[in-house]
Design a protein around this motif. Sequence first.
Motif, PDB file in Angstrom:
ATOM      1  N   PHE A 186      34.834  38.242  41.785  1.00  0.00           N
ATOM      2  CA  PHE A 186      35.479  37.168  41.034  1.00  0.00           C
ATOM      3  C   PHE A 186      36.703  37.693  40.310  1.00  0.00           C
ATOM      4  O   PHE A 186      36.862  38.892  40.101  1.00  0.00           O
ATOM      5  N   THR A 187      37.588  36.759  39.985  1.00  0.00           N
ATOM      6  CA  THR A 187      38.792  37.071  39.230  1.00  0.00           C
ATOM      7  C   THR A 187      38.719  36.362  37.889  1.00  0.00           C
ATOM      8  O   THR A 187      38.076  35.321  37.760  1.00  0.00           O
ATOM      9  N   TYR A 188      39.391  36.941  36.910  1.00  0.00           N
ATOM     10  CA  TYR A 188      39.466  36.328  35.592  1.00  0.00           C
ATOM     11  C   TYR A 188      40.657  36.914  34.859  1.00  0.00           C
ATOM     12  O   TYR A 188      41.092  38.026  35.139  1.00  0.00           O
ATOM     13  N   LEU A 203      36.323  31.949  35.114  1.00  0.00           N
ATOM     14  CA  LEU A 203      36.089  32.922  36.175  1.00  0.00           C
ATOM     15  C   LEU A 203      36.216  32.184  37.504  1.00  0.00           C
ATOM     16  O   LEU A 203      35.811  31.033  37.616  1.00  0.00           O
ATOM     17  N   GLN A 204      36.769  32.827  38.498  1.00  0.00           N
ATOM     18  CA  GLN A 204      36.899  32.226  39.822  1.00  0.00           C
ATOM     19  C   GLN A 204      36.146  33.106  40.820  1.00  0.00           C
ATOM     20  O   GLN A 204      36.562  34.236  41.075  1.00  0.00           O
ATOM     21  N   LEU A 210      45.152  40.031  35.024  1.00  0.00           N
ATOM     22  CA  LEU A 210      44.229  39.377  35.937  1.00  0.00           C
ATOM     23  C   LEU A 210      43.365  40.497  36.498  1.00  0.00           C
ATOM     24  O   LEU A 210      43.882  41.479  37.022  1.00  0.00           O
ATOM     25  N   PHE A 211      42.064  40.339  36.357  1.00  0.00           N
ATOM     26  CA  PHE A 211      41.116  41.344  36.815  1.00  0.00           C
ATOM     27  C   PHE A 211      40.382  40.860  38.055  1.00  0.00           C
ATOM     28  O   PHE A 211      40.104  39.662  38.188  1.00  0.00           O
ATOM     29  N   LEU A 212      40.051  41.785  38.923  1.00  0.00           N
ATOM     30  CA  LEU A 212      39.194  41.540  40.081  1.00  0.00           C
ATOM     31  C   LEU A 212      37.943  42.373  39.860  1.00  0.00           C
ATOM     32  O   LEU A 212      38.028  43.585  39.653  1.00  0.00           O
TER      33      LEU A 212
END
Length: 182
Positions: free
Chosen positions: A20-22, A11-12, A32-34
Amino acid sequence: FGSVGVYRGNLQMNQDGSKFTYAGTSGSGYALFLYDAASGKKQIVCEEHGKGRYGAYSDIHAWPWSPDGSAFLYSFGDKLIVQSSDIAKAPAELTPGINAVFDVVWLNPDEFAYLSYRTNLCYARKTSDGQWQPRELLHAKGMSSLAAVGGDTVAWLQDQLICRLNVKTGIPITTNTAPVSV
């Protein structure tokens, strides 16, 4: 996280942890999810149907957010993408090569460095017209563990040494270079 079944990579999170994005599975492949923690809203930023190139599970990777949370990075196929936190805005794309990006660090909201193919240290900066301009700084074998050291210097491991380089001048910094026991 909703119905995501398989996560890929880390996770970022943005600086305050509110978004976060993942990367993970979507209904038809990988995406890619936000995720916005305040609203609980999950959005797909980029989606890949089926498996990625060469049968890999996915070519989508989440990379860090800018220090001010205004943008995040992700890679997809041969593109390294700078996306505004407002995903309605068009992203900027750099083309380092298929699955070439191995590490990314932000120096400030307008500059970041990345390792391409573990052999190229690259740097990108936002120009006055809002475009991202990439530049290769160094070509060497076996680079890993990229880190930002201040506003204009990066460090990495290479041949059991900590190496540093000023990204603005392109001049290696040789002081305090030390062997690392592995």
